[in-house]
Scaffold this active site. Structure first.
Site, mmCIF file in Angstrom:
data_model
loop_
_atom_site.group_PDB
_atom_site.id
_atom_site.type_symbol
_atom_site.label_atom_id
_atom_site.label_comp_id
_atom_site.label_asym_id
_atom_site.label_seq_id
_atom_site.Cartn_x
_atom_site.Cartn_y
_atom_site.Cartn_z
ATOM 1 N N GLY A 179 16.467 -9.339 3.407
ATOM 2 C CA GLY A 179 16.450 -7.835 3.815
ATOM 3 C C GLY A 179 15.294 -8.483 4.760
ATOM 4 N N VAL A 182 11.085 -3.395 6.983
ATOM 5 C CA VAL A 182 10.239 -3.656 7.656
ATOM 6 C C VAL A 182 9.345 -4.666 6.981
ATOM 7 C CG1 VAL A 182 7.799 -2.509 7.918
ATOM 8 C CG2 VAL A 182 9.956 -0.929 7.968
ATOM 9 N N ALA A 267 12.405 -9.616 0.054
ATOM 10 C CA ALA A 267 12.084 -8.368 0.794
ATOM 11 C C ALA A 267 12.794 -7.322 0.940
ATOM 12 C CB ALA A 267 11.819 -8.576 1.874
ATOM 13 N N ARG A 270 11.080 -2.017 -3.057
ATOM 14 C CA ARG A 270 10.100 -1.631 -3.680
ATOM 15 C C ARG A 270 10.453 -0.431 -4.870
ATOM 16 N NH1 ARG A 270 5.558 -4.317 -3.158
ATOM 17 N NH2 ARG A 270 4.203 -2.559 -4.474
ATOM 18 N N HIS A 441 -3.373 5.743 34.553
ATOM 19 C CA HIS A 441 -3.050 4.609 34.821
ATOM 20 C C HIS A 441 -4.101 3.420 35.120
ATOM 21 C CE1 HIS A 441 -0.474 2.426 36.936
ATOM 22 N NE2 HIS A 441 -2.235 2.149 38.327
HETATM 23 C C1 LIG Z 1 3.927 -6.120 2.020
HETATM 24 C C2 LIG Z 1 3.947 -4.902 2.333
HETATM 25 C C3 LIG Z 1 3.238 -3.786 3.565
HETATM 26 C C4 LIG Z 1 2.972 -2.701 3.872
HETATM 27 N N1 LIG Z 1 2.655 -2.285 4.624
HETATM 28 C C5 LIG Z 1 2.762 -0.841 5.107
HETATM 29 C C6 LIG Z 1 1.971 -0.539 6.555
HETATM 30 O O1 LIG Z 1 1.833 -1.392 7.254
HETATM 31 N N2 LIG Z 1 1.086 0.613 6.061
HETATM 32 C C7 LIG Z 1 2.225 1.508 4.634
HETATM 33 O O2 LIG Z 1 1.500 3.255 4.899
HETATM 34 N N3 LIG Z 1 2.486 1.604 4.046
HETATM 35 C C8 LIG Z 1 2.896 0.199 3.416
HETATM 36 N N4 LIG Z 1 3.000 -0.279 2.744
HETATM 37 C C9 LIG Z 1 2.836 0.390 1.352
HETATM 38 C C10 LIG Z 1 2.528 1.285 1.238
HETATM 39 O O3 LIG Z 1 1.599 0.033 0.541
HETATM 40 C C11 LIG Z 1 2.647 1.948 -0.325
HETATM 41 O O4 LIG Z 1 3.254 3.099 0.465
HETATM 42 C C12 LIG Z 1 0.722 2.707 -0.617
HETATM 43 O O5 LIG Z 1 -0.069 1.336 -1.148
HETATM 44 C C13 LIG Z 1 1.455 3.476 -2.417
HETATM 45 O O6 LIG Z 1 -0.004 4.288 -2.639
HETATM 46 P P1 LIG Z 1 -0.094 4.529 -4.263
HETATM 47 O O7 LIG Z 1 -1.195 4.915 -3.938
HETATM 48 O O8 LIG Z 1 0.849 4.971 -4.055
HETATM 49 O O9 LIG Z 1 0.139 2.782 -4.855
HETATM 50 P P2 LIG Z 1 -0.092 1.437 -4.636
HETATM 51 O O10 LIG Z 1 -1.707 1.123 -3.601
HETATM 52 O O11 LIG Z 1 0.782 0.655 -4.985
HETATM 53 O O12 LIG Z 1 -1.852 1.267 -5.576
HETATM 54 C C14 LIG Z 1 -1.161 1.854 -7.523
HETATM 55 C C15 LIG Z 1 -2.558 1.265 -8.256
HETATM 56 O O13 LIG Z 1 -2.311 1.685 -9.534
HETATM 57 C C16 LIG Z 1 -2.634 0.700 -10.829
HETATM 58 N N5 LIG Z 1 -2.142 0.948 -11.495
HETATM 59 C C17 LIG Z 1 -0.418 0.736 -11.736
HETATM 60 N N6 LIG Z 1 -0.597 0.907 -13.237
HETATM 61 C C18 LIG Z 1 -1.623 1.062 -13.848
HETATM 62 C C19 LIG Z 1 -1.780 1.557 -15.440
HETATM 63 N N7 LIG Z 1 -0.549 1.456 -16.689
HETATM 64 N N8 LIG Z 1 -3.450 1.292 -14.944
HETATM 65 C C20 LIG Z 1 -4.127 0.808 -14.761
HETATM 66 N N9 LIG Z 1 -3.948 0.839 -13.077
HETATM 67 C C21 LIG Z 1 -2.521 1.211 -12.514
HETATM 68 C C22 LIG Z 1 -2.191 -0.545 -10.172
HETATM 69 O O14 LIG Z 1 -2.765 -1.641 -9.989
HETATM 70 C C23 LIG Z 1 -2.089 0.036 -8.409
HETATM 71 O O15 LIG Z 1 -4.286 -0.636 -7.678
HETATM 72 C C24 LIG Z 1 2.956 -1.934 2.441
HETATM 73 C C25 LIG Z 1 3.812 -2.111 1.367
HETATM 74 C C26 LIG Z 1 3.726 -3.564 1.206
HETATM 75 C C27 LIG Z 1 4.457 -4.472 -0.050
#
Ligand SMILES: Cc1cc2nc3c(=O)[nH]c(=O)nc-3n(C[C@H](O)[C@H](O)[C@H](O)COP(=O)(O)OP(=O)(O)OC[C@H]3O[C@@H](n4cnc5c(N)ncnc54)[C@H](O)[C@@H]3O)c2cc1C
Length: 461
Positions: A179, A182, A267, A270, A441
């Site tokens: 992959g 990013v 990679a 997701r 600059h």
């Molecule tokens: C390697 C990597 C690098 C990344 N780099 C970037 C970057 O540089 N910039 C950027 O903008 N984005 C980046 N991302 C993407 C970013 O991390 C996600 O878009 C973001 O975290 C999404 O936020 P969210 O709140 O939707 O979910 P998440 O951050 O996934 O949080 C969801 C939370 O819900 C909890 N949860 C799930 N199900 C349950 C349940 N049933 N009960 C209780 N808790 C639960 C989980 O434990 C988790 O803590 C990256 C992702 C990865 C994998």
């Protein structure tokens, strides 16, 4: 009276920002989280990867200062210490969020949440279950790495970003990254910086296939110079364990090929994460694998909302946060002030990449008359001093209205500079108006002036 006015499930950037905003707007709010506060972003995503990239850049700079007369003998990268540093940063930020919850009187309920009927959340922890009631429920459960059913992807040593970020004490001699999106190119940068032999196997015809063609092509050249092997148009068929490592077999334009490494990173995307969330008959309507929501982020079930990676087309931390805040504000009768059409996206490779809005090709495809102004930064003093490799800026404007509609930047600090383009787009500024600003600059940013001058010339009157 119900226990809470709002229960948020998931304390990632979507969930915690929504909960804090809800508390500020006066809602009795709780957040359910089964792991660490901060979600994927703080613990397995944005922050840990950028911490690793910071460390590997320090090592790379220490080893490659000769052009500026700096020679450091015996620079050493200690993998155990690097991963320990990464853990410390995540923990600090995660406990910072817990403090914010305390300060805002948001209750953090530890455990796994499930929903069997509207207004009711079951929280399971340590074998026990507690049932809470709420006027509204916001699902912010994020996403998890996808593992397609390719034979061998379940072998030990084949990892997703989650497992790779757990860390190792020694550097892999070699790694194959499946992959070239990013996540793949950021890990490639980290391992290549440290001197590991890296091969990227990408199914499409270039790295970063969803972005402007020139970005992927330029990045491939830069990575190749660092010794990274890049195989494009290659569909992975299977992975096998060999004598001293793993071999990834692929078909590249119908020709079989193979790449071997001590470790393999998968990679390739997701998937929205809803495991165990709706265990009964109550099921929200889906949009593919994501939860379907309307303009107010409400699912097909009244009183249940969803934001962030679990429901969004764009999986980015700042998108999740913006959606979380917007959803809560609308719940409280406020108008949605977030413009979801202007989403910057950044890659922390070398040099950095940052984009927002449309590329010239996308504009043309959408029937928008567009012109692009470009500056290749050969003559930019900071680029030359920092010896960062081929860098450029492209700014796109509507050919009729001259309004800025997008930009693609590949240069140092571009992840910080992209916001001036977002700002211009949010305020409908024209290329001429954006050009009016004097840029200091010597800065990388001076290239923006040159790209805009080129754009204004092409736009004419
Ligand atoms: C390697 C990597 C690098 C990344 N780099 C970037 C970057 O540089 N910039 C950027 O903008 N984005 C980046 N991302 C993407 C970013 O991390 C996600 O878009 C973001 O975290 C999404 O936020 P969210 O709140 O939707 O979910 P998440 O951050 O996934 O949080 C969801 C939370 O819900 C909890 N949860 C799930 N199900 C349950 C349940 N049933 N009960 C209780 N808790 C639960 C989980 O434990 C988790 O803590 C990256 C992702 C990865 C994998």
């Amino acid at each position: 009276m119900r226990d809470y006015q709002l229960i948020v499930i998931g304390a990632g950037p979507g969930g915690y920002m929504a909960a804090l905003r809800a508390a500020k707007l006066g809602l009795r709010t709780a957040v359910v989280e089964s792991r660490e506060a901060g979600g994927t972003c703080l613990n397995r995503g944005c922050v840990p990867t950028k911490t690793l990239l910071h460390a590997s850049q320090l090592y790379r700079d220490a080893c490659s200062g000769a052009h500026a007369g700096i020679h450091i003998d015996g620079a050493r990268a200690d993998l155990a210490e690097i991963f320990n540093y990464k853990r410390q940063i995540s923990q600090k930020l995660s406990s910072g969020i817990e403090s914010l919850f305390k300060g805002a009187k948001v209750e953090l309920l530890r455990g796994r949440a499930s929903i069997t009927e509207p207004g009711t959340v079951h929280v399971t922890a340590d074998g026990g279950e507690t049932v809470y009631t709420a006027d509204n429920i916001l699902v912010a459960t994020g996403s998890a790495p996808a593992r397609p059913p390719i034979p061998g992807l379940d072998l030990p040593g084949v990892m997703t970003s989650d497992e790779l970020l757990e860390g190792t004490d020694t550097l892999y001699r070699s790694i194959v990254i499946i992959g070239g999106g990013v996540i793949g190119v950021e890990f490639a940068t980290f391992y290549a910086d440290l001197g590991c032999e890296v091969t990227i196997v990408e199914g499409m015809d270039r790295l970063l296939p969803t972005m402007d063609r020139e970005l992927g092509q330029n990045l491939a050249q830069t990575l190749k110079k660092q010794g990274v092997k890049i195989i494009t148009g290659a569909m992975v068929q299977n992975v096998e364990q060999g004598g001293d490592g793993l071999t990834v077999y692929f078909l590249a334009k119908d020709t079989p090929g193979a790449a071997s490494g001590e470790a393999v990173l998968c990679a390739i995307g997701r998937r929205p994460y809803l495991d165990g969330l709706f265990p009964g008959d109550l099921q929200p309507e889906m949009n593919g694998r994501a939860i379907r929501v309307d303009d107010a982020y409400q699912t097909s079930i009244p009183g249940i909302y969803a934001i962030g990676d679990v429901s969004s087309r764009i999986q980015l931390a700042h998108v999740a946060s913006a959606q979380g805040v917007a959803c809560v504000e609308m719940l409280c009768g406020e108008t949605n002030s977030v413009n979801m059409d202007i989403v910057p996206s950044c890659i922390y490779c070398r040099p950095e990449i940052a984009v927002v809005g449309m590329t010239e090709a996308e504009a043309k495809e959408a029937g928008v008359p567009a012109k692009v102004g470009k500056c290749v930064m050969f003559g930019n003093a900071r680029t030359l001093i920092a010896d960062t490799g081929r860098s450029f800026m492209k700014v796109v404007a509507n050919a009729d209205t001259h309004e800025i509609i997008g930009a693609q930047l590949m240069c140092e600090h571009s992840t910080d500079m992209i916001s001036q383009i977002s700002q211009a787009m949010a305020n409908h500024l024209t290329a001429e108006q954006l050009l009016l600003a004097m840029r200091p600059h010597p800065t990388f940013e001076e290239a923006m002036t040159e790209a805009l001058e080129d754009l204004v010339k092409k736009l004419g009157n």
